[in-house]
Design a protein around this motif. Structure first.
Motif, PDB file in Angstrom:
ATOM      1  N   VAL A 121       0.834  -1.193   0.000  1.00  0.00           N
ATOM      2  CA  VAL A 121       0.000   0.000   0.000  1.00  0.00           C
ATOM      3  C   VAL A 121       0.868   1.243   0.000  1.00  0.00           C
ATOM      4  O   VAL A 121       0.599   2.212  -0.691  1.00  0.00           O
ATOM      5  N   HIS A 122       1.915   1.159   0.774  1.00  0.00           N
ATOM      6  CA  HIS A 122       2.820   2.295   0.828  1.00  0.00           C
ATOM      7  C   HIS A 122       3.465   2.527  -0.535  1.00  0.00           C
ATOM      8  O   HIS A 122       3.717   3.658  -0.928  1.00  0.00           O
ATOM      9  N   LYS A 123       3.706   1.474  -1.210  1.00  0.00           N
ATOM     10  CA  LYS A 123       4.260   1.597  -2.547  1.00  0.00           C
ATOM     11  C   LYS A 123       3.329   2.382  -3.446  1.00  0.00           C
ATOM     12  O   LYS A 123       3.735   3.249  -4.204  1.00  0.00           O
ATOM     13  N   ARG A 124       2.093   2.064  -3.319  1.00  0.00           N
ATOM     14  CA  ARG A 124       1.094   2.805  -4.086  1.00  0.00           C
ATOM     15  C   ARG A 124       1.063   4.260  -3.651  1.00  0.00           C
ATOM     16  O   ARG A 124       0.890   5.163  -4.447  1.00  0.00           O
ATOM     17  N   PHE A 125       1.226   4.432  -2.381  1.00  0.00           N
ATOM     18  CA  PHE A 125       1.221   5.779  -1.837  1.00  0.00           C
ATOM     19  C   PHE A 125       2.364   6.588  -2.437  1.00  0.00           C
ATOM     20  O   PHE A 125       2.173   7.685  -2.960  1.00  0.00           O
ATOM     21  N   VAL A 126       3.527   6.050  -2.356  1.00  0.00           N
ATOM     22  CA  VAL A 126       4.698   6.748  -2.876  1.00  0.00           C
ATOM     23  C   VAL A 126       4.572   6.952  -4.375  1.00  0.00           C
ATOM     24  O   VAL A 126       4.883   8.015  -4.893  1.00  0.00           O
ATOM     25  N   ASP A 127       4.103   5.952  -5.006  1.00  0.00           N
ATOM     26  CA  ASP A 127       3.964   6.056  -6.454  1.00  0.00           C
ATOM     27  C   ASP A 127       2.971   7.141  -6.828  1.00  0.00           C
ATOM     28  O   ASP A 127       3.178   7.915  -7.750  1.00  0.00           O
ATOM     29  N   ALA A 128       1.924   7.192  -6.060  1.00  0.00           N
ATOM     30  CA  ALA A 128       0.901   8.206  -6.324  1.00  0.00           C
ATOM     31  C   ALA A 128       1.477   9.595  -6.104  1.00  0.00           C
ATOM     32  O   ALA A 128       1.292  10.494  -6.920  1.00  0.00           O
ATOM     33  N   VAL A 129       2.172   9.743  -5.027  1.00  0.00           N
ATOM     34  CA  VAL A 129       2.756  11.052  -4.729  1.00  0.00           C
ATOM     35  C   VAL A 129       3.799  11.406  -5.772  1.00  0.00           C
ATOM     36  O   VAL A 129       3.928  12.547  -6.200  1.00  0.00           O
ATOM     37  N   ALA A 130       4.501  10.415  -6.186  1.00  0.00           N
ATOM     38  CA  ALA A 130       5.544  10.660  -7.184  1.00  0.00           C
ATOM     39  C   ALA A 130       4.941  11.153  -8.477  1.00  0.00           C
ATOM     40  O   ALA A 130       5.474  12.034  -9.135  1.00  0.00           O
ATOM     41  N   HIS A 131       3.849  10.580  -8.810  1.00  0.00           N
ATOM     42  CA  HIS A 131       3.235  10.976 -10.069  1.00  0.00           C
ATOM     43  C   HIS A 131       2.463  12.273  -9.957  1.00  0.00           C
ATOM     44  O   HIS A 131       2.205  12.941 -10.937  1.00  0.00           O
ATOM     45  N   LEU A 132       2.099  12.579  -8.754  1.00  0.00           N
ATOM     46  CA  LEU A 132       1.340  13.806  -8.572  1.00  0.00           C
ATOM     47  C   LEU A 132       2.258  15.008  -8.494  1.00  0.00           C
ATOM     48  O   LEU A 132       1.918  16.088  -8.958  1.00  0.00           O
ATOM     49  N   GLY A 133       3.395  14.782  -7.906  1.00  0.00           N
ATOM     50  CA  GLY A 133       4.277  15.912  -7.691  1.00  0.00           C
ATOM     51  C   GLY A 133       3.928  16.586  -6.382  1.00  0.00           C
ATOM     52  O   GLY A 133       2.831  16.428  -5.862  1.00  0.00           O
ATOM     53  N   ILE A 134       4.848  17.310  -5.875  1.00  0.00           N
ATOM     54  CA  ILE A 134       4.630  17.923  -4.571  1.00  0.00           C
ATOM     55  C   ILE A 134       3.440  18.869  -4.600  1.00  0.00           C
ATOM     56  O   ILE A 134       2.746  19.058  -3.625  1.00  0.00           O
ATOM     57  N   LYS A 135       3.251  19.416  -5.730  1.00  0.00           N
ATOM     58  CA  LYS A 135       2.180  20.410  -5.824  1.00  0.00           C
ATOM     59  C   LYS A 135       0.816  19.786  -5.533  1.00  0.00           C
ATOM     60  O   LYS A 135       0.063  20.255  -4.697  1.00  0.00           O
ATOM     61  N   ASN A 136       0.554  18.756  -6.251  1.00  0.00           N
ATOM     62  CA  ASN A 136      -0.761  18.149  -6.090  1.00  0.00           C
ATOM     63  C   ASN A 136      -0.753  17.002  -5.096  1.00  0.00           C
ATOM     64  O   ASN A 136      -1.727  16.280  -4.968  1.00  0.00           O
ATOM     65  N   ALA A 137       0.348  16.870  -4.453  1.00  0.00           N
ATOM     66  CA  ALA A 137       0.441  15.768  -3.507  1.00  0.00           C
ATOM     67  C   ALA A 137      -0.300  16.105  -2.224  1.00  0.00           C
ATOM     68  O   ALA A 137       0.293  16.260  -1.167  1.00  0.00           O
ATOM     69  N   VAL A 138      -1.550  16.196  -2.352  1.00  0.00           N
ATOM     70  CA  VAL A 138      -2.368  16.444  -1.172  1.00  0.00           C
ATOM     71  C   VAL A 138      -3.158  15.185  -0.864  1.00  0.00           C
ATOM     72  O   VAL A 138      -3.426  14.390  -1.753  1.00  0.00           O
ATOM     73  N   PRO A 139      -3.452  15.032   0.381  1.00  0.00           N
ATOM     74  CA  PRO A 139      -4.134  13.813   0.832  1.00  0.00           C
ATOM     75  C   PRO A 139      -5.300  13.402  -0.047  1.00  0.00           C
ATOM     76  O   PRO A 139      -5.436  12.245  -0.414  1.00  0.00           O
ATOM     77  N   LYS A 140      -6.083  14.331  -0.371  1.00  0.00           N
ATOM     78  CA  LYS A 140      -7.279  13.994  -1.144  1.00  0.00           C
ATOM     79  C   LYS A 140      -6.903  13.418  -2.504  1.00  0.00           C
ATOM     80  O   LYS A 140      -7.397  12.387  -2.932  1.00  0.00           O
ATOM     81  N   THR A 141      -6.019  14.109  -3.149  1.00  0.00           N
ATOM     82  CA  THR A 141      -5.615  13.660  -4.476  1.00  0.00           C
ATOM     83  C   THR A 141      -4.892  12.324  -4.398  1.00  0.00           C
ATOM     84  O   THR A 141      -5.102  11.439  -5.222  1.00  0.00           O
ATOM     85  N   ILE A 142      -4.066  12.224  -3.427  1.00  0.00           N
ATOM     86  CA  ILE A 142      -3.312  10.983  -3.267  1.00  0.00           C
ATOM     87  C   ILE A 142      -4.265   9.822  -3.050  1.00  0.00           C
ATOM     88  O   ILE A 142      -4.139   8.770  -3.660  1.00  0.00           O
TER      89      ILE A 142
END
Length: 323
Positions: A121-142
């Motif tokens: 799950v954490h992998k998905r988390f990191v991957d999601a954040v990675a693809h979102l970028g810091i800008k959109n890396a907000v909880p909701k989007t993640i």
DNA sequence: CCCAAAATAT
DNA sequence: CATATTTTGG
């Protein structure tokens, strides 16, 4: 110095698959299910006073522990989903409880069980954040991008802050070169241990996307490793997302029948396949108020082999479209 | 009893 | 949404 980041997965491959990490996971999941399926849960007493949930130690045939005294149905998601009969879905939350010990109505007001952040799950988390970028890396989007069933914004937010702290920690230690490797510098400020393997077990398991470090460094905000969006084909009428994992400390089970899910005795490699489930049928999402949200067309999630064997399987999952 | 992770509150 | 604090599990 910087050549390390090129092949980070070479590194985490060693520490990542440590079978022991995910071994207890599968056990936790199968225990209740098998127990129920076998109907050997000893439902004799209405009030189950015994409930010893051992972590591991799989020596004996393992007498299945009795079902938890109370179940939970906090799931905002539809527990009765299962659009496809074969979707081995095990959500963090289960349906309602059948054996009403107290006869009370646990429909609401039930606390959700503690969410377990498994490496997957954490992998998905990191991957999601990675693809979102810091800008959109907000909880909701993640959370939306992860598409993990049973995962709430609160969970992501809490984990996100921890992850940020982890990143910040790494910045201080990896300044200059050491690369993503773990600095031998322990302690630092006399805090809990160092950056060693003993520190953030979970975080160390996932590769740290380079971009998260030093925001002022480099101008590439959202660096996408690879976005094979084209994989959005209608493969088949059924999606097989046997990837993400959402495990609960106390896997609840409903009084209803559970599918035996075939067999997970010893598949091809000898390691169990995790019956994890990715959010399958979530609500069609209310609406995204933020117009700036770049619609992520989709992304592939590479699943590292849970076991230590060399065969690494790559699972490609895609947003069902509702999220 | 201490530490870590997750949940909850601000 | 981010951060701080409290709770809970190991």
């Amino acid at each position: 110095m910087r050549e390390d980041d090129s092949n980070w997965f070479s590194r985490w491959e060693e520490e990542l698959p440590s079978l022991e990490e995910l071994m207890p996971l599968s056990q936790t999941l199968i225990t209740p299910d098998l127990a129920l399926a076998f109907d050997i849960t000893n439902p004799t007493n209405t009030t189950n006073t015994n409930n010893h949930n051992s972590s591991l130690h799989q020596n004996q045939p393992l007498p299945p522990p009795p079902p938890p005294p109370a179940a939970v149905s906090p799931t905002p998601t539809n527990p009765l989903a299962s659009p496809q009969p074969n979707s081995g879905d095990f959500a963090t939350d289960s349906g309602e409880l059948g054996s009403g010990a107290g006869g009370d109505e646990p429909a609401r007001t039930l606390k959700r069980p503690r969410l377990v952040w498994t490496p997957q799950v954490h992998k998905r988390f990191v991957d999601a954040v990675a693809h979102l970028g810091i800008k959109n890396a907000v909880p909701k989007t993640i959370m939306q991008l992860m598409n993990v069933d049973g995962l709430t914004r609160e969970n992501v937010a809490s984990h996100l802050q921890k992850y940020r702290l982890y990143l910040k920690r790494m910045q201080g230690l990896s300044s200059g070169g050491g690369g993503a490797g773990n600095g031998t510098v322990g302690g630092g400020g006399g805090l809990t241990g160092g950056t060693d393997a003993a520190t953030d077990h979970l975080f160390a398991s996932s590769p740290v996307p380079a971009h998260f470090l030093h925001p002022g460094r480099s101008n590439s905000d959202h660096f996408l490793p690879f976005v094979p969006v084209a994989a959005l084909q209608h493969h088949h009428h059924q999606q097989q997302m046997v990837a993400a994992a959402a495990a609960v400390a106390h896997p609840q089970l409903q009084g209803q029948y559970h599918r035996p899910m075939g067999h997970f005795g010893s598949p091809t490699n000898g390691q169990f396949e995790h019956p994890f489930l990715a959010r399958q049928t979530q609500q069609p999402v209310h609406r995204m108020g933020a117009p700036v949200h770049n619609a992520v067309p989709g992304y592939v999630e590479d699943l590292e082999s849970a076991n230590g064997n060399e065969g690494r399987k790559v699972l490609t999952l895609f947003p069902t479209g509702d999220d």
